[in-house]
Design a protein around this motif. Structure first.
Motif, PDB file in Angstrom:
ATOM      1  N   ASP A 184      52.184  41.127  24.792  1.00 38.71           N
ATOM      2  CA  ASP A 184      51.743  40.306  23.664  1.00 38.71           C
ATOM      3  C   ASP A 184      50.361  39.694  23.865  1.00 38.71           C
ATOM      4  OD1 ASP A 184      54.154  40.729  22.338  1.00 38.71           O
ATOM      5  OD2 ASP A 184      55.115  39.007  23.304  1.00 38.71           O
ATOM      6  N   CYS A 185      49.729  39.985  24.991  1.00 37.50           N
ATOM      7  CA  CYS A 185      48.471  39.321  25.350  1.00 37.50           C
ATOM      8  C   CYS A 185      47.327  39.755  24.433  1.00 37.50           C
ATOM      9  CB  CYS A 185      48.122  39.613  26.811  1.00 37.50           C
ATOM     10  SG  CYS A 185      46.578  38.831  27.338  1.00 37.50           S
ATOM     11  N   SER A 186      46.781  38.801  23.683  1.00 38.55           N
ATOM     12  CA  SER A 186      45.667  39.113  22.787  1.00 38.55           C
ATOM     13  C   SER A 186      44.403  39.441  23.579  1.00 38.55           C
ATOM     14  CB  SER A 186      45.421  37.937  21.837  1.00 38.55           C
ATOM     15  OG  SER A 186      45.066  36.766  22.548  1.00 38.55           O
ATOM     16  N   LEU A 187      44.273  38.897  24.786  1.00 39.13           N
ATOM     17  CA  LEU A 187      43.107  39.186  25.622  1.00 39.13           C
ATOM     18  C   LEU A 187      43.134  40.637  26.100  1.00 39.13           C
ATOM     19  CD1 LEU A 187      43.108  35.886  27.726  1.00 39.13           C
ATOM     20  CD2 LEU A 187      41.755  36.412  25.693  1.00 39.13           C
ATOM     21  N   CYS A 188      44.355  41.120  26.408  1.00 38.45           N
ATOM     22  CA  CYS A 188      44.493  42.526  26.800  1.00 38.45           C
ATOM     23  C   CYS A 188      44.138  43.445  25.636  1.00 38.45           C
ATOM     24  CB  CYS A 188      45.920  42.822  27.267  1.00 38.45           C
ATOM     25  SG  CYS A 188      46.304  42.196  28.914  1.00 38.45           S
ATOM     26  N   LYS A 189      44.572  43.066  24.441  1.00 38.58           N
ATOM     27  CA  LYS A 189      44.295  43.889  23.265  1.00 38.58           C
ATOM     28  C   LYS A 189      42.803  43.991  22.994  1.00 38.58           C
ATOM     29  CE  LYS A 189      48.772  42.785  21.192  1.00 38.58           C
ATOM     30  NZ  LYS A 189      49.502  42.012  20.147  1.00 38.58           N
ATOM     31  N   GLU A 190      42.069  42.944  23.369  1.00 40.26           N
ATOM     32  CA  GLU A 190      40.616  42.955  23.196  1.00 40.26           C
ATOM     33  C   GLU A 190      39.888  43.499  24.425  1.00 40.26           C
ATOM     34  OE1 GLU A 190      39.182  39.136  21.985  1.00 40.26           O
ATOM     35  OE2 GLU A 190      40.868  38.806  20.630  1.00 40.26           O
ATOM     36  N   LYS A 191      40.679  43.888  25.431  1.00 35.93           N
ATOM     37  CA  LYS A 191      40.134  44.437  26.685  1.00 35.93           C
ATOM     38  C   LYS A 191      39.187  43.448  27.372  1.00 35.93           C
ATOM     39  CE  LYS A 191      42.200  48.422  26.819  1.00 35.93           C
ATOM     40  NZ  LYS A 191      43.159  48.763  27.899  1.00 35.93           N
ATOM     41  N   ILE A 192      39.522  42.163  27.294  1.00 34.42           N
ATOM     42  CA  ILE A 192      38.753  41.148  28.020  1.00 34.42           C
ATOM     43  C   ILE A 192      38.996  41.373  29.514  1.00 34.42           C
ATOM     44  CG2 ILE A 192      38.392  38.681  28.399  1.00 34.42           C
ATOM     45  CD1 ILE A 192      37.663  39.638  25.584  1.00 34.42           C
ATOM     46  N   PRO A 193      37.943  41.470  30.333  1.00 34.98           N
ATOM     47  CA  PRO A 193      38.113  41.764  31.766  1.00 34.98           C
ATOM     48  C   PRO A 193      39.026  40.757  32.468  1.00 34.98           C
ATOM     49  CG  PRO A 193      35.823  42.012  31.136  1.00 34.98           C
ATOM     50  CD  PRO A 193      36.525  41.406  29.951  1.00 34.98           C
ATOM     51  N   ILE A 194      39.859  41.268  33.348  1.00 36.34           N
ATOM     52  CA  ILE A 194      40.725  40.435  34.185  1.00 36.34           C
ATOM     53  C   ILE A 194      39.912  39.854  35.337  1.00 36.34           C
ATOM     54  CG2 ILE A 194      42.616  40.520  35.872  1.00 36.34           C
ATOM     55  CD1 ILE A 194      43.856  40.644  33.234  1.00 36.34           C
ATOM     56  N   ASP A 195      40.161  38.585  35.659  1.00 34.12           N
ATOM     57  CA  ASP A 195      39.541  37.984  36.844  1.00 34.12           C
ATOM     58  C   ASP A 195      40.350  38.397  38.064  1.00 34.12           C
ATOM     59  OD1 ASP A 195      38.675  36.237  38.928  1.00 34.12           O
ATOM     60  OD2 ASP A 195      37.890  34.871  37.410  1.00 34.12           O
ATOM     61  N   ALA A 196      39.766  39.253  38.897  1.00 28.93           N
ATOM     62  CA  ALA A 196      40.480  39.804  40.052  1.00 28.93           C
ATOM     63  C   ALA A 196      40.635  38.799  41.180  1.00 28.93           C
ATOM     64  CB  ALA A 196      39.753  41.043  40.573  1.00 28.93           C
ATOM     65  N   ASP A 197      39.843  37.739  41.174  1.00 26.58           N
ATOM     66  CA  ASP A 197      39.836  36.786  42.285  1.00 26.58           C
ATOM     67  C   ASP A 197      40.802  35.626  42.079  1.00 26.58           C
ATOM     68  OD1 ASP A 197      37.833  38.224  43.622  1.00 26.58           O
ATOM     69  OD2 ASP A 197      36.272  37.226  42.453  1.00 26.58           O
ATOM     70  N   VAL A 198      41.459  35.569  40.939  1.00 27.41           N
ATOM     71  CA  VAL A 198      42.284  34.419  40.601  1.00 27.41           C
ATOM     72  C   VAL A 198      43.721  34.863  40.325  1.00 27.41           C
ATOM     73  CG1 VAL A 198      42.672  32.642  38.844  1.00 27.41           C
ATOM     74  CG2 VAL A 198      40.375  33.047  39.703  1.00 27.41           C
ATOM     75  N   GLY A 199      44.675  34.072  40.804  1.00 31.24           N
ATOM     76  CA  GLY A 199      46.075  34.372  40.544  1.00 31.24           C
ATOM     77  C   GLY A 199      46.468  35.743  41.062  1.00 31.24           C
ATOM     78  N   ARG A 200      47.136  36.508  40.209  1.00 28.44           N
ATOM     79  CA  ARG A 200      47.594  37.845  40.597  1.00 28.44           C
ATOM     80  C   ARG A 200      46.827  38.934  39.854  1.00 28.44           C
ATOM     81  NH1 ARG A 200      54.116  37.663  40.845  1.00 28.44           N
ATOM     82  NH2 ARG A 200      53.740  39.674  41.847  1.00 28.44           N
ATOM     83  N   GLY A 201      45.560  38.597  39.571  1.00 26.64           N
ATOM     84  CA  GLY A 201      44.713  39.548  38.863  1.00 26.64           C
ATOM     85  C   GLY A 201      44.567  40.877  39.576  1.00 26.64           C
ATOM     86  N   TRP A 202      44.373  40.824  40.895  1.00 24.91           N
ATOM     87  CA  TRP A 202      44.173  42.072  41.643  1.00 24.91           C
ATOM     88  C   TRP A 202      45.420  42.942  41.603  1.00 24.91           C
ATOM     89  CZ3 TRP A 202      47.160  43.417  45.871  1.00 24.91           C
ATOM     90  CH2 TRP A 202      47.970  42.405  46.405  1.00 24.91           C
ATOM     91  N   GLU A 203      46.616  42.317  41.578  1.00 28.59           N
ATOM     92  CA  GLU A 203      47.856  43.087  41.493  1.00 28.59           C
ATOM     93  C   GLU A 203      47.950  43.807  40.151  1.00 28.59           C
ATOM     94  OE1 GLU A 203      51.552  41.239  42.693  1.00 28.59           O
ATOM     95  OE2 GLU A 203      50.431  39.671  43.734  1.00 28.59           O
ATOM     96  N   PHE A 204      47.575  43.095  39.096  1.00 25.38           N
ATOM     97  CA  PHE A 204      47.597  43.700  37.764  1.00 25.38           C
ATOM     98  C   PHE A 204      46.642  44.883  37.714  1.00 25.38           C
ATOM     99  CE2 PHE A 204      45.883  44.182  33.506  1.00 25.38           C
ATOM    100  CZ  PHE A 204      47.025  44.214  32.717  1.00 25.38           C
ATOM    101  N   LEU A 205      45.449  44.692  38.238  1.00 25.97           N
ATOM    102  CA  LEU A 205      44.438  45.755  38.186  1.00 25.97           C
ATOM    103  C   LEU A 205      44.855  46.964  39.020  1.00 25.97           C
ATOM    104  CD1 LEU A 205      41.285  43.484  38.441  1.00 25.97           C
ATOM    105  CD2 LEU A 205      41.989  44.822  36.445  1.00 25.97           C
ATOM    106  N   LYS A 206      45.531  46.720  40.128  1.00 23.48           N
ATOM    107  CA  LYS A 206      45.997  47.812  40.971  1.00 23.48           C
ATOM    108  C   LYS A 206      47.011  48.678  40.243  1.00 23.48           C
ATOM    109  CE  LYS A 206      47.953  48.696  45.582  1.00 23.48           C
ATOM    110  NZ  LYS A 206      48.477  48.047  46.821  1.00 23.48           N
ATOM    111  N   SER A 207      47.856  48.052  39.436  1.00 25.54           N
ATOM    112  CA  SER A 207      48.883  48.796  38.706  1.00 25.54           C
ATOM    113  C   SER A 207      48.408  49.263  37.325  1.00 25.54           C
ATOM    114  CB  SER A 207      50.141  47.928  38.544  1.00 25.54           C
ATOM    115  OG  SER A 207      49.854  46.764  37.782  1.00 25.54           O
ATOM    116  N   HIS A 208      47.168  48.882  36.963  1.00 21.74           N
ATOM    117  CA  HIS A 208      46.597  49.307  35.674  1.00 21.74           C
ATOM    118  C   HIS A 208      45.193  49.874  35.909  1.00 21.74           C
ATOM    119  CE1 HIS A 208      49.767  46.514  34.455  1.00 21.74           C
ATOM    120  NE2 HIS A 208      49.701  47.001  33.231  1.00 21.74           N
ATOM    121  N   PRO A 209      45.111  51.025  36.578  1.00 22.98           N
ATOM    122  CA  PRO A 209      43.790  51.613  36.855  1.00 22.98           C
ATOM    123  C   PRO A 209      43.010  51.879  35.559  1.00 22.98           C
ATOM    124  CG  PRO A 209      45.561  53.208  37.235  1.00 22.98           C
ATOM    125  CD  PRO A 209      46.215  51.876  37.041  1.00 22.98           C
TER     126      PRO A 209
END
Length: 215
Positions: A184-209
């Protein structure tokens, strides 16, 4: 109190704006970067002093303070120090550590130190309350007597909604950002870049190449 603490967050730059993946893998455009609070010793010490003051104004029997390692152990130590100053007695600071399954445990013989003691559980930021509940479980398993829990910021309004009905939960502040699931994330729908250095951003990016990041 809450407004004053949130002013502190803003002044030291601890409230970030962007696209973040939280501990429970929810997405948000606002993030409280608690590490900034810890790296500013003046601000962090003041927050510990305020927390101890708020706790001691309601409870006079705390004998031990327990927080989650690694970073929450520092919070537990300083809050215990200021409670001890107020009570004019020793308040023991202890910490839990996670096992291979991610459960909080009291190791290093700390479980023996808690037997029969009145315990305050502390943490910095609370979103769902899962970590606090695990720490409480570890305290009770060690035969400690739970009195209350206290956090610097209740991000999920857990304390406000009294989700821990057996024990009072105190919060110095509340920060209620908009949180979405991935689907449901509106930021994902707009492809707003994930912050890899905060929270579990790097985990998300690893599973979403291929998903854009801030790198």
């Amino acid at each position: 109190m809450g407004g004053k603490i949130e002013e502190i967050f803003n002044e030291c730059g601890a409230i970030l704006k962007g696209h973040f993946v939280l501990a429970e893998m929810g997405h948000s455009g606002t993030y409280l970067q608690k590490a900034i609070l810890y790296r500013n010793p003046v601000i962090f010490e003041n927050l510990c002093r305020i927390m101890a003051h708020e706790v001691s104004s309601k409870f006079t029997s705390i004998e031990a303070v327990v927080g989650p390692a690694p970073i929450g152990s520092v919070l537990a130590q300083r809050v215990a120090f200021y409670l001890g100053e107020t009570y004019q007695k020793m308040v023991v600071p202890l910490f839990t550590e996670k096992d291979g399954a991610g459960e909080h445990l009291l190791r290093r013989g700390f479980n023996k130190d808690l037997v029969g003691k009145n315990v305050l559980v502390v943490d910095d930021v609370m979103t769902s309350g899962t970590s606090i509940l695990q720490i409480i479980k570890a305290v009770l398993a060690s035969k400690g007597q739970m009195v209350a829990a206290a956090v610097i910021c209740d991000r999920g309004e857990v304390a406000l909604n009294n989700l821990f009905q057996m024990f009072p939960v105190m919060s110095l502040s509340r920060l209620k950002p908009r949180i979405w699931t991935e689907n449901d994330c509106s930021l994902c729908k707009e492809k707003i870049p994930i912050d890899a250095d905060v929270g579990r951003g790097w985990e998300f990016l690893k599973s979403h190449p291929g998903y854009p990041s801030n790198k």
